[in-house]
Design an enzyme around this catalytic site. Structure first.
Site, PDB file in Angstrom:
ATOM      1  N   CYS A 166      40.675  42.209  44.685  1.00 17.54           N
ATOM      2  CA  CYS A 166      40.027  41.117  45.499  1.00 17.54           C
ATOM      3  C   CYS A 166      41.083  39.769  44.911  1.00 17.54           C
ATOM      4  O   CYS A 166      40.128  39.730  43.706  1.00 17.54           O
ATOM      5  CB  CYS A 166      39.422  40.922  45.863  1.00 17.54           C
ATOM      6  SG  CYS A 166      38.886  39.840  47.041  1.00 17.54           S
ATOM      7  N   CYS A 209      34.224  35.430  43.647  1.00 19.77           N
ATOM      8  CA  CYS A 209      32.930  35.328  43.656  1.00 19.77           C
ATOM      9  C   CYS A 209      32.465  36.352  42.945  1.00 19.77           C
ATOM     10  O   CYS A 209      33.319  37.170  42.354  1.00 19.77           O
ATOM     11  CB  CYS A 209      32.594  36.258  45.364  1.00 19.77           C
ATOM     12  SG  CYS A 209      33.922  35.991  46.480  1.00 19.77           S
ATOM     13  N   CYS A 215      30.327  39.308  42.405  1.00 12.35           N
ATOM     14  CA  CYS A 215      30.980  41.381  43.050  1.00 12.35           C
ATOM     15  C   CYS A 215      32.281  41.700  42.342  1.00 12.35           C
ATOM     16  O   CYS A 215      32.785  41.562  41.321  1.00 12.35           O
ATOM     17  CB  CYS A 215      32.663  40.510  44.308  1.00 12.35           C
ATOM     18  SG  CYS A 215      33.198  42.189  45.307  1.00 12.35           S
ATOM     19  N   CYS A 237      30.257  49.649  59.521  1.00 10.52           N
ATOM     20  CA  CYS A 237      30.155  47.748  59.251  1.00 10.52           C
ATOM     21  C   CYS A 237      31.808  48.597  57.840  1.00 10.52           C
ATOM     22  O   CYS A 237      31.380  49.212  57.049  1.00 10.52           O
ATOM     23  CB  CYS A 237      29.183  46.964  58.867  1.00 10.52           C
ATOM     24  SG  CYS A 237      30.152  45.734  57.758  1.00 10.52           S
ATOM     25  N   CYS A 252      31.163  46.487  63.367  1.00  7.50           N
ATOM     26  CA  CYS A 252      31.613  44.844  62.356  1.00  7.50           C
ATOM     27  C   CYS A 252      32.712  44.967  61.346  1.00  7.50           C
ATOM     28  O   CYS A 252      32.638  46.569  60.845  1.00  7.50           O
ATOM     29  CB  CYS A 252      29.476  44.895  61.928  1.00  7.50           C
ATOM     30  SG  CYS A 252      29.628  43.253  60.802  1.00  7.50           S
ATOM     31  N   CYS A 287      27.912  37.285  62.185  1.00  4.85           N
ATOM     32  CA  CYS A 287      26.561  38.291  60.992  1.00  4.85           C
ATOM     33  C   CYS A 287      26.908  37.472  59.909  1.00  4.85           C
ATOM     34  O   CYS A 287      28.024  37.193  59.009  1.00  4.85           O
ATOM     35  CB  CYS A 287      26.679  39.864  61.046  1.00  4.85           C
ATOM     36  SG  CYS A 287      25.897  40.300  59.459  1.00  4.85           S
ATOM     37  N   ARG A 333      18.683  41.535  58.199  1.00  2.00           N
ATOM     38  CA  ARG A 333      18.697  42.789  57.376  1.00  2.00           C
ATOM     39  C   ARG A 333      18.065  42.509  56.091  1.00  2.00           C
ATOM     40  O   ARG A 333      19.179  41.835  55.501  1.00  2.00           O
ATOM     41  CB  ARG A 333      20.316  43.131  57.565  1.00  2.00           C
ATOM     42  CG  ARG A 333      21.056  43.232  58.513  1.00  2.00           C
ATOM     43  CD  ARG A 333      22.059  43.462  59.442  1.00  2.00           C
ATOM     44  NE  ARG A 333      22.870  43.216  60.395  1.00  2.00           N
ATOM     45  CZ  ARG A 333      22.021  43.908  62.223  1.00  2.00           C
ATOM     46  NH1 ARG A 333      21.532  45.256  61.647  1.00  2.00           N
ATOM     47  NH2 ARG A 333      22.642  43.525  63.060  1.00  2.00           N
TER      48      ARG A 333
HETATM   49  N1  SAM Z   1      35.204  40.119  51.444  1.00  3.34           N
HETATM   50  C1  SAM Z   1      34.327  39.830  52.234  1.00  3.34           C
HETATM   51  C2  SAM Z   1      33.850  38.266  52.455  1.00  3.34           C
HETATM   52  O1  SAM Z   1      34.706  37.375  51.398  1.00  3.34           O
HETATM   53  O2  SAM Z   1      32.842  37.790  53.448  1.00  3.34           O
HETATM   54  C3  SAM Z   1      32.848  40.714  52.723  1.00  3.34           C
HETATM   55  C4  SAM Z   1      32.379  41.416  51.797  1.00  3.34           C
HETATM   56  S1  SAM Z   1      31.506  41.322  50.800  1.00  3.34           S
HETATM   57  C5  SAM Z   1      30.976  42.431  49.511  1.00  3.34           C
HETATM   58  C6  SAM Z   1      30.305  41.114  51.974  1.00  3.34           C
HETATM   59  C7  SAM Z   1      28.968  40.235  51.204  1.00  3.34           C
HETATM   60  O3  SAM Z   1      28.271  41.233  50.400  1.00  3.34           O
HETATM   61  C8  SAM Z   1      28.590  39.170  50.108  1.00  3.34           C
HETATM   62  O4  SAM Z   1      28.884  37.938  50.622  1.00  3.34           O
HETATM   63  C9  SAM Z   1      27.874  39.132  49.112  1.00  3.34           C
HETATM   64  O5  SAM Z   1      26.612  38.527  50.202  1.00  3.34           O
HETATM   65  C10 SAM Z   1      27.202  40.450  48.809  1.00  3.34           C
HETATM   66  N2  SAM Z   1      27.250  40.775  47.975  1.00  3.34           N
HETATM   67  C11 SAM Z   1      28.992  41.448  47.673  1.00  3.34           C
HETATM   68  N3  SAM Z   1      28.078  41.537  46.300  1.00  3.34           N
HETATM   69  C12 SAM Z   1      27.285  41.747  45.805  1.00  3.34           C
HETATM   70  C13 SAM Z   1      26.492  42.129  45.255  1.00  3.34           C
HETATM   71  N4  SAM Z   1      26.955  42.353  43.822  1.00  3.34           N
HETATM   72  N5  SAM Z   1      25.518  42.465  45.118  1.00  3.34           N
HETATM   73  C14 SAM Z   1      24.585  41.793  45.928  1.00  3.34           C
HETATM   74  N6  SAM Z   1      25.286  40.936  47.386  1.00  3.34           N
HETATM   75  C15 SAM Z   1      26.748  41.330  47.430  1.00  3.34           C
HETATM   76  C1  DTB Z   2      26.600  42.233  53.708  1.00  3.76           C
HETATM   77  O1  DTB Z   2      25.964  40.523  53.727  1.00  3.76           O
HETATM   78  N1  DTB Z   2      25.978  43.080  53.277  1.00  3.76           N
HETATM   79  C2  DTB Z   2      27.078  44.286  52.947  1.00  3.76           C
HETATM   80  C3  DTB Z   2      27.601  43.505  54.446  1.00  3.76           C
HETATM   81  N2  DTB Z   2      26.771  42.287  54.690  1.00  3.76           N
HETATM   82  C4  DTB Z   2      29.208  44.147  54.707  1.00  3.76           C
HETATM   83  C5  DTB Z   2      27.629  44.307  51.647  1.00  3.76           C
HETATM   84  C6  DTB Z   2      26.244  44.434  50.222  1.00  3.76           C
HETATM   85  C7  DTB Z   2      27.732  44.768  48.933  1.00  3.76           C
HETATM   86  C8  DTB Z   2      26.720  44.771  48.176  1.00  3.76           C
HETATM   87  C9  DTB Z   2      28.068  44.662  47.092  1.00  3.76           C
HETATM   88  C10 DTB Z   2      28.412  46.379  46.293  1.00  3.76           C
HETATM   89  O2  DTB Z   2      27.740  47.713  47.397  1.00  3.76           O
HETATM   90  O3  DTB Z   2      29.852  46.166  46.511  1.00  3.76           O
HETATM   91 FE1  SF4 Z   3      36.651  39.355  47.301  1.00  4.37          FE
HETATM   92 FE2  SF4 Z   3      34.125  40.857  46.755  1.00  4.37          FE
HETATM   93 FE3  SF4 Z   3      34.393  37.596  47.702  1.00  4.37          FE
HETATM   94 FE4  SF4 Z   3      34.221  40.173  48.995  1.00  4.37          FE
HETATM   95  S1  SF4 Z   3      33.299  39.049  48.440  1.00  4.37           S
HETATM   96  S2  SF4 Z   3      35.966  37.592  48.917  1.00  4.37           S
HETATM   97  S3  SF4 Z   3      35.603  41.453  48.023  1.00  4.37           S
HETATM   98  S4  SF4 Z   3      35.404  38.812  45.458  1.00  4.37           S
END
Ligand code: SAM
Ligand code: DTB
Ligand code: SF4
Length: 313
Positions: A50, A54, A57, A94, A126, A186, A258
């Site tokens: 990606c 973030c 992530c 989702c 979702c 959401c 959630r």
């Molecule tokens: N890429 C998409 C975006 O830009 O919204 C969504 C995917 S991202 C995995 C969705 C959410 O998961 C993020 O906004 C964050 O709140 C949560 N998330 C991502 N990585 C995480 C981590 N390592 N621990 C906890 N929550 C995480």
């Molecule tokens: C959200 O707020 N939490 C979920 C869902 N929306 C997509 C994702 C959590 C992802 C946690 C990090 C991972 O497994 O990569």
């Molecule tokens: Fe990309 Fe992870 Fe950020 Fe979603 S949360 S935009 S997958 S770097």
């Protein structure tokens, strides 16, 4: 409560825990069955590589993590996963793609097919695909999408310390496109990024300014991923998490709250307190998108011990 002032939110959050939990329970019971927890299943339909940065992530190209990138899954495999999820008791499926934004073309068309076929299974559907334009949101709506996940994550001021490749304003624009297309929003956040309590309250204020309010509010606890800038962030204090959940419940009486990422590190007792504070949904299955989560059997055992039940559709 709509559009709450920061002072009102702080007052709710900081009251003695027994009063906070009592108020959260009162609101929760007015709008929801206090025994029922919605089970949701995540599928990472396109993983890693990606371009966004973030800081939390595993999927960002800016961090050196162990994650193996995977291209967009084929339609049949996703539908098969959704069938398994439904058979195991999930009522919401989702799909997450590690894209900065949706681009028109064959890949988005495939995602639209996924939405159509998952919706046909009588599951809530979702997606979380990054930034969306209004015409793309309309196409998702027509395909049968129930909700779009796009988190504000943290306060406006802390956001730029966590993500530099997009702005809070970008997030709000996508959320607006989603709402205007008639899709449920959401939208929630993530705690444990090194933010202050004030940042969490500011996040709740930003969420309460969304119009209409989010139908679903995920509260994620950081799952620290080796190789990301937040790999050694310290965990949020458990009682602060309970306060966050309870305050969210009070501010968004009708929403599903959630208890999302980070449950593997929580005791059964902490999860039980979060349910008492108004959380009424979890993600089930051994992986979230890329990080580990409790086994489904473990969650089933926990709900049984608590006398709680998976929420029927
Ligand atoms: N890429 C998409 C975006 O830009 O919204 C969504 C995917 S991202 C995995 C969705 C959410 O998961 C993020 O906004 C964050 O709140 C949560 N998330 C991502 N990585 C995480 C981590 N390592 N621990 C906890 N929550 C995480
Ligand atoms: C959200 O707020 N939490 C979920 C869902 N929306 C997509 C994702 C959590 C992802 C946690 C990090 C991972 O497994 O990569
Ligand atoms: Fe990309 Fe992870 Fe950020 Fe979603 S949360 S935009 S997958 S770097």
């Amino acid at each position: 409560m709509l559009t709450s002032s920061i002072a009102a939110i702080a007052k709710i959050y900081h009251q003695p825990l027994p009063d906070l939990l009592f108020e959260a329970q009162r609101v929760h019971r007015e709008h929801h069955d206090p025994r029922a927890v919605q089970m949701c299943t995540l599928s990472s339909i396109k993983t890693g590589a990606c371009p966004e940065d973030c800081g939390y992530c595993s999927q960002s190209v800016h961090h050196q993590t162990d994650l193996k990138p995977e291209p967009l899954m084929d339609l049949e495999s996703v539908v098969a996963e959704a069938q398994v999820a439904k058979a195991a008791g999930s009522t919401r499926f989702c799909m997450g793609a590690a894209w900065r934004e949706v681009r028109d073309g064959a890949q988005f068309d495939r995602v639209l097919d996924m939405v159509r076929q998952v919706a046909a299974l009588d599951l809530e559907v979702c997606c979380t695909l990054g930034m969306l334009k209004p015409h793309q949101a309309k196409q998702l709506k027509e395909a049968g999408l129930t909700a779009y996940n796009h988190n504000l994550d943290t306060s406006p001021s802390y956001y730029e310390k966590i993500v530099t490749t997009r702005t809070y304003h970008d997030r709000l624009e996508t959320i607006r496109a989603v709402s205007e297309a008639g899709i449920s929003v959401c939208c929630g956040g993530i705690v444990g990024l090194g933010e202050s309590v004030q940042d969490r309250l500011d996040l709740l204020e930003a969420l309460s300014n969304l119009n209409p309010p989010p139908e679903s509010v995920p509260i994620n606890c950081l799952v620290p991923v080796v190789g990301t800038p937040l790999e050694s962030a310290s965990r949020i204090d458990s009682i602060e998490l309970v306060r966050m959940v309870a305050t969210t419940r009070i501010l968004f009486p009708q929403a599903m709250v959630r208890l999302s990422a980070g449950r593997l590190e929580m005791s059964d007792e902490l999860q039980a307190l979060c349910f008492l504070a108004g959380a009424n949904s979890i993600f089930t299955g051994a992986v979230l998108l890329t990080t580990p989560n409790p086994e489904r059997s473990q969650d089933e055992r926990l709900l049984e011990r608590l006398g709680m039940i998976p929420k029927p559709l």
